[in-house]
Design a protein around this motif. Structure first.
Motif, PDB file in Angstrom:
ATOM      1  N   TRP A 419      27.468  39.641  -5.170  1.00 22.36           N
ATOM      2  CA  TRP A 419      28.369  38.842  -5.995  1.00 22.36           C
ATOM      3  C   TRP A 419      27.690  37.521  -6.320  1.00 22.36           C
ATOM      4  O   TRP A 419      27.230  36.818  -5.417  1.00 22.36           O
ATOM      5  N   GLY A 420      27.628  37.197  -7.609  1.00 19.35           N
ATOM      6  CA  GLY A 420      26.954  35.990  -8.053  1.00 19.35           C
ATOM      7  C   GLY A 420      27.879  34.876  -8.483  1.00 19.35           C
ATOM      8  O   GLY A 420      27.412  33.851  -8.986  1.00 19.35           O
ATOM      9  N   SER A 421      29.203  35.049  -8.310  1.00 13.47           N
ATOM     10  CA  SER A 421      30.191  33.995  -8.584  1.00 13.47           C
ATOM     11  C   SER A 421      30.152  33.519 -10.036  1.00 13.47           C
ATOM     12  O   SER A 421      30.600  32.406 -10.322  1.00 13.47           O
ATOM     13  N   TYR A 422      29.581  34.316 -10.925  1.00 12.75           N
ATOM     14  CA  TYR A 422      29.386  33.877 -12.308  1.00 12.75           C
ATOM     15  C   TYR A 422      28.603  32.554 -12.353  1.00 12.75           C
ATOM     16  O   TYR A 422      28.686  31.802 -13.316  1.00 12.75           O
ATOM     17  N   SER A 423      27.871  32.269 -11.253  1.00 15.34           N
ATOM     18  CA  SER A 423      27.061  31.044 -11.099  1.00 15.34           C
ATOM     19  C   SER A 423      27.909  29.779 -11.035  1.00 15.34           C
ATOM     20  O   SER A 423      27.389  28.673 -11.214  1.00 15.34           O
ATOM     21  N   ILE A 424      29.182  29.903 -10.754  1.00 17.28           N
ATOM     22  CA  ILE A 424      30.074  28.744 -10.625  1.00 17.28           C
ATOM     23  C   ILE A 424      29.946  28.184  -9.215  1.00 17.28           C
ATOM     24  O   ILE A 424      30.110  28.910  -8.227  1.00 17.28           O
ATOM     25  N   ASN A 425      29.656  26.899  -9.115  1.00 19.32           N
ATOM     26  CA  ASN A 425      29.292  26.294  -7.840  1.00 19.32           C
ATOM     27  C   ASN A 425      30.536  25.808  -7.083  1.00 19.32           C
ATOM     28  O   ASN A 425      30.624  24.651  -6.667  1.00 19.32           O
ATOM     29  N   ASP A 426      31.465  26.724  -6.870  1.00 20.26           N
ATOM     30  CA  ASP A 426      32.729  26.396  -6.228  1.00 20.26           C
ATOM     31  C   ASP A 426      33.256  27.648  -5.539  1.00 20.26           C
ATOM     32  O   ASP A 426      33.170  28.746  -6.107  1.00 20.26           O
ATOM     33  N   VAL A 427      33.798  27.491  -4.329  1.00 13.61           N
ATOM     34  CA  VAL A 427      34.288  28.640  -3.567  1.00 13.61           C
ATOM     35  C   VAL A 427      35.362  29.409  -4.320  1.00 13.61           C
ATOM     36  O   VAL A 427      35.535  30.620  -4.126  1.00 13.61           O
ATOM     37  N   PHE A 430      34.234  32.605  -5.634  1.00 15.23           N
ATOM     38  CA  PHE A 430      33.741  33.638  -4.714  1.00 15.23           C
ATOM     39  C   PHE A 430      34.884  34.271  -3.922  1.00 15.23           C
ATOM     40  O   PHE A 430      35.213  35.443  -4.098  1.00 15.23           O
ATOM     41  N   MET A 431      35.515  33.510  -3.052  1.00 14.55           N
ATOM     42  CA  MET A 431      36.444  34.106  -2.094  1.00 14.55           C
ATOM     43  C   MET A 431      37.681  34.757  -2.720  1.00 14.55           C
ATOM     44  O   MET A 431      38.110  35.825  -2.265  1.00 14.55           O
ATOM     45  N   PRO A 432      38.298  34.182  -3.756  1.00 15.70           N
ATOM     46  CA  PRO A 432      39.472  34.858  -4.330  1.00 15.70           C
ATOM     47  C   PRO A 432      39.173  36.253  -4.885  1.00 15.70           C
ATOM     48  O   PRO A 432      40.071  37.095  -4.953  1.00 15.70           O
ATOM     49  N   GLN A 433      37.923  36.486  -5.292  1.00 19.29           N
ATOM     50  CA  GLN A 433      37.562  37.808  -5.777  1.00 19.29           C
ATOM     51  C   GLN A 433      37.798  38.872  -4.712  1.00 19.29           C
ATOM     52  O   GLN A 433      38.186  40.007  -5.008  1.00 19.29           O
ATOM     53  N   TRP A 434      37.561  38.508  -3.439  1.00 18.59           N
ATOM     54  CA  TRP A 434      37.617  39.486  -2.346  1.00 18.59           C
ATOM     55  C   TRP A 434      38.844  39.339  -1.456  1.00 18.59           C
ATOM     56  O   TRP A 434      39.182  40.273  -0.723  1.00 18.59           O
ATOM     57  N   GLU A 440      40.083  44.129  -5.740  1.00 13.71           N
ATOM     58  CA  GLU A 440      38.967  44.339  -4.812  1.00 13.71           C
ATOM     59  C   GLU A 440      39.198  43.632  -3.472  1.00 13.71           C
ATOM     60  O   GLU A 440      38.257  43.416  -2.715  1.00 13.71           O
ATOM     61  N   ASP A 441      40.440  43.326  -3.173  1.00  9.76           N
ATOM     62  CA  ASP A 441      40.813  42.736  -1.892  1.00  9.76           C
ATOM     63  C   ASP A 441      41.116  43.862  -0.902  1.00  9.76           C
ATOM     64  O   ASP A 441      42.135  44.549  -1.032  1.00  9.76           O
ATOM     65  N   TYR A 442      40.230  44.055   0.074  1.00  6.95           N
ATOM     66  CA  TYR A 442      40.405  45.085   1.092  1.00  6.95           C
ATOM     67  C   TYR A 442      40.874  44.477   2.416  1.00  6.95           C
ATOM     68  O   TYR A 442      40.839  45.132   3.449  1.00  6.95           O
ATOM     69  N   ALA A 443      41.326  43.230   2.379  1.00  8.17           N
ATOM     70  CA  ALA A 443      41.882  42.574   3.556  1.00  8.17           C
ATOM     71  C   ALA A 443      43.407  42.515   3.456  1.00  8.17           C
ATOM     72  O   ALA A 443      44.121  42.798   4.414  1.00  8.17           O
ATOM     73  N   ARG A 444      43.918  42.099   2.292  1.00  7.84           N
ATOM     74  CA  ARG A 444      45.356  41.988   2.053  1.00  7.84           C
ATOM     75  C   ARG A 444      46.019  41.108   3.112  1.00  7.84           C
ATOM     76  O   ARG A 444      47.046  41.464   3.685  1.00  7.84           O
ATOM     77  N   TYR A 445      45.446  39.961   3.341  1.00  9.99           N
ATOM     78  CA  TYR A 445      45.906  39.031   4.363  1.00  9.99           C
ATOM     79  C   TYR A 445      46.612  37.882   3.650  1.00  9.99           C
ATOM     80  O   TYR A 445      45.982  37.047   3.011  1.00  9.99           O
ATOM     81  N   ALA A 446      47.936  37.845   3.764  1.00  9.57           N
ATOM     82  CA  ALA A 446      48.731  36.873   3.010  1.00  9.57           C
ATOM     83  C   ALA A 446      48.366  35.435   3.349  1.00  9.57           C
ATOM     84  O   ALA A 446      48.381  34.561   2.473  1.00  9.57           O
ATOM     85  N   GLU A 447      48.048  35.163   4.609  1.00  9.95           N
ATOM     86  CA  GLU A 447      47.703  33.797   5.001  1.00  9.95           C
ATOM     87  C   GLU A 447      46.423  33.332   4.316  1.00  9.95           C
ATOM     88  O   GLU A 447      46.320  32.193   3.860  1.00  9.95           O
ATOM     89  N   VAL A 448      45.436  34.218   4.200  1.00  8.21           N
ATOM     90  CA  VAL A 448      44.205  33.864   3.506  1.00  8.21           C
ATOM     91  C   VAL A 448      44.482  33.656   2.022  1.00  8.21           C
ATOM     92  O   VAL A 448      43.961  32.708   1.406  1.00  8.21           O
ATOM     93  N   ALA A 479      36.523  39.789  10.539  1.00  6.75           N
ATOM     94  CA  ALA A 479      35.403  40.631  10.084  1.00  6.75           C
ATOM     95  C   ALA A 479      35.789  41.476   8.875  1.00  6.75           C
ATOM     96  O   ALA A 479      35.533  42.674   8.810  1.00  6.75           O
ATOM     97  N   TYR A 480      36.382  40.817   7.892  1.00 11.06           N
ATOM     98  CA  TYR A 480      36.766  41.512   6.674  1.00 11.06           C
ATOM     99  C   TYR A 480      35.595  41.752   5.735  1.00 11.06           C
ATOM    100  O   TYR A 480      35.648  42.634   4.873  1.00 11.06           O
ATOM    101  N   PHE A 481      34.540  40.970   5.872  1.00 10.52           N
ATOM    102  CA  PHE A 481      33.494  40.901   4.853  1.00 10.52           C
ATOM    103  C   PHE A 481      32.249  40.380   5.545  1.00 10.52           C
ATOM    104  O   PHE A 481      32.308  39.413   6.306  1.00 10.52           O
ATOM    105  N   LEU A 482      31.116  41.030   5.323  1.00 12.77           N
ATOM    106  CA  LEU A 482      29.879  40.604   5.980  1.00 12.77           C
ATOM    107  C   LEU A 482      28.856  40.166   4.939  1.00 12.77           C
ATOM    108  O   LEU A 482      28.290  41.003   4.225  1.00 12.77           O
TER     109      LEU A 482
END
Length: 515
Positions: A419-427, A430-434, A440-448, A479-482
């Protein structure tokens, strides 16, 4: 486990040398190509739709960047936001920006660029019904309104500090009248934009052709290209790609297997270049059980996977070129990417086997490992590490688009990609994608999901940092994502070509020229 380089690239190199035969022939071919003023490039992943809004592949972003412009542009050297289709902008408050648009800009069909095009484009892609490939890139937008023929006002649902980054990198402007006339499908077959190149031919399975747009607006941040034409072709594998380069049928490739650098550099007509990028290689683990009740729903199994893989060895011996292991699920330079908040997993095969036994799998288990990653040796290394602790991974190598489609349908228990974040230099890129609740969210963790929404919607940097750090802590302890390694792009191209690489992983062919 000992990592060994594969021989696929070596076979390709042998074939390429055989086909080039004499160096004089290669030199004549290179000179002839320069005389035709056509840059020939090859990619390994065909894009299903050339419209940048409807593919999430890096190749699609690259192809679109040559032909479309956004309101603003990010300087590749300094990462500073500079004018493009907008000459000025002003933050009215934390949720509102006024843009003054550039006069005299033409689309590739000669029609005028106006505020109507901006309003149409942004309001369309921000709609929940738009079916864009990455909705999180635009979900923060409420609406854009026209305030004059060459001025618009952006309204955000929440404060979005990275708004201009998104406008610079992932928000190209459509021509309203043309796209409404031909429809979305017609536009993807014959697109037009305002960029320095215009697209003259599209076959999404095989080729995209460009010609320099001599009507590119004065003062445009990309400048007038030196090379008149580009032909971008798609091939299916790395061996074919390298053979095409060695045979002088193409002038530029990238993400070549690094173990071929020395061999390619020995050829007088070719050269290589390495540049670390903002891309991160990863494994997703289906903790939520979207693909079925697999062992990945067990925390100890996911932790075992994390301990089973020698990521440092992969970065240093396979990726090479200064690749690093990111401690958190994001690129280290991105705002909010707090590596100190992450739970660490060292390479510990004994610990991995112990965790598997505690999880009820003392004899291991069988599972599908999907990957589109090339060189394939990288995927095979992960497979071997997992097999060594009893996780019998059946490696299924797919094309990029095929894996993305399966991932979005929730079919992948264990998947390797990048994942290249579309080269956007902000979290927020990245993280909302997963972990943001999307396809593409395979965690489904409401708190996150709540923490990511908080981090992406505050104008207070401290609030954002605290939210992102807490999200990173929860994602890594579960350990949702390595994250495996950062990517180092390996370019190979003709010595006749003057080409520069940048850390944002966006090859800019409009800046290239013949020597």
């Amino acid at each position: 486990m000992t990592i060994k380089s594969g021989n696929i690239g070596r076979r390709a190199l042998g074939l390429g040398i055989a086909t080039t035969g004499g160096l004089a022939l290669g030199t004549r071919q290179a000179e002839a190509q320069r005389a035709s003023d056509t840059l020939r490039v090859v990619f390994r992943d065909a894009v299903p739709n050339i419209d940048p809004y409807f593919n999430s592949q890096r190749t699609g972003l690259i192809l679109g960047h040559q032909a479309w412009d956004g309101l603003v542009h990010r300087d590749p050297e300094t990462f500073r936001i500079v004018p493009a289709l907008a000459t000025e902008w002003r933050w009215i408050d934390t949720r509102t920006i006024d843009f003054t648009l550039r006069p005299g800009v033409k689309f590739h069909d000669g029609s005028d660029f106006t505020a109507d095009d901006v309003v149409y484009t942004i309001n369309t892609v921000a709609s929940p019904d738009s079916r864009v490939s990455t909705p999180s890139n635009y979900s923060w937008i409420d609406r854009v309104e026209k305030t004059g023929n060459l001025s618009v006002r952006l309204h955000m649902k929440v404060p979005t500090p990275a708004a201009l980054e998104y406008f610079a990198l992932v928000t190209p402007i459509w021509p309203k009248a043309y796209r409404e006339r031909v429809g979305a499908d017609g536009y993807s077959r014959a697109p037009i934009g305002t960029g320095p190149y215009r697209i003259t031919r599209v076959d999404s399975a095989s080729i995209v052709e460009y010609e320099r747009f001599d009507g590119y607006y004065q003062g445009g941040p990309k400048g007038r290209p030196a090379i008149r034409r580009i032909v971008a072709r798609f091939v299916t594998d790395a061996a074919t790609e390298l053979t095409e380069l060695l045979s002088q049928r193409v002038d530029w490739i990238w993400n070549m297997n690094p173990d071929q650098i020395a061999n390619v550099n020995r050829l007088p007509m070719l050269q290589t270049l390495q540049q670390e990028s903002m891309r991160v290689g990863y494994l997703t683990l289906d903790a939520a059980g979207r693909s079925g009740q697999t062992p990945m729903t067990n925390l100890k199994v996911r932790q075992a996977v994390c301990h089973a893989i020698d990521r440092k060895a992969m970065a240093e011996r396979l990726v090479t070129g200064g690749s690093r292991v990111p401690p958190a699920p994001c690129y280290p330079s991105q705002f909010g990417c707090d590596g100190a908040a992450a739970v660490e997993y060292d390479y510990n095969p004994a610990k991995a086997r112990q965790l598997l036994a505690e999880a009820g799998f003392p004899n291991g288990f069988d599972i599908e490992l999907t990957s589109y990653v090339q060189p394939r040796q990288w995927s095979e290394a992960v497979q071997s590490y997992l097999n060594a602790v009893g996780i019998r991974a059946r490696l299924n190598l797919l094309q990029v688009a095929a894996q993305i489609q399966r991932s979005q349908r929730g079919e992948l228990a264990l998947a390797m990609g990048s994942w290249g974040s579309y080269s956007i230099n902000d979290v927020s890129a990245f993280m909302p994608q997963w972990f943001g609740g999307g396809n593409e969210d395979y965690a489904r963790y409401a708190e996150v999901q709540r923490l990511l929404a908080e981090g992406g919607s505050s104008a207070d940097e401290n609030v954002r940092k605290r939210a992102y750090s807490a999200a990173i802590r929860r994602v890594t302890e579960q350990a949702y994502f390595l994250p495996l390694h950062t990517y180092v792009n390996t370019y190979a191209f003709s010595r006749q070509l003057d080409f520069k690489a940048f850390p944002d992983e966006l090859p800019r062919f409009y800046l290239a020229k013949w020597k």
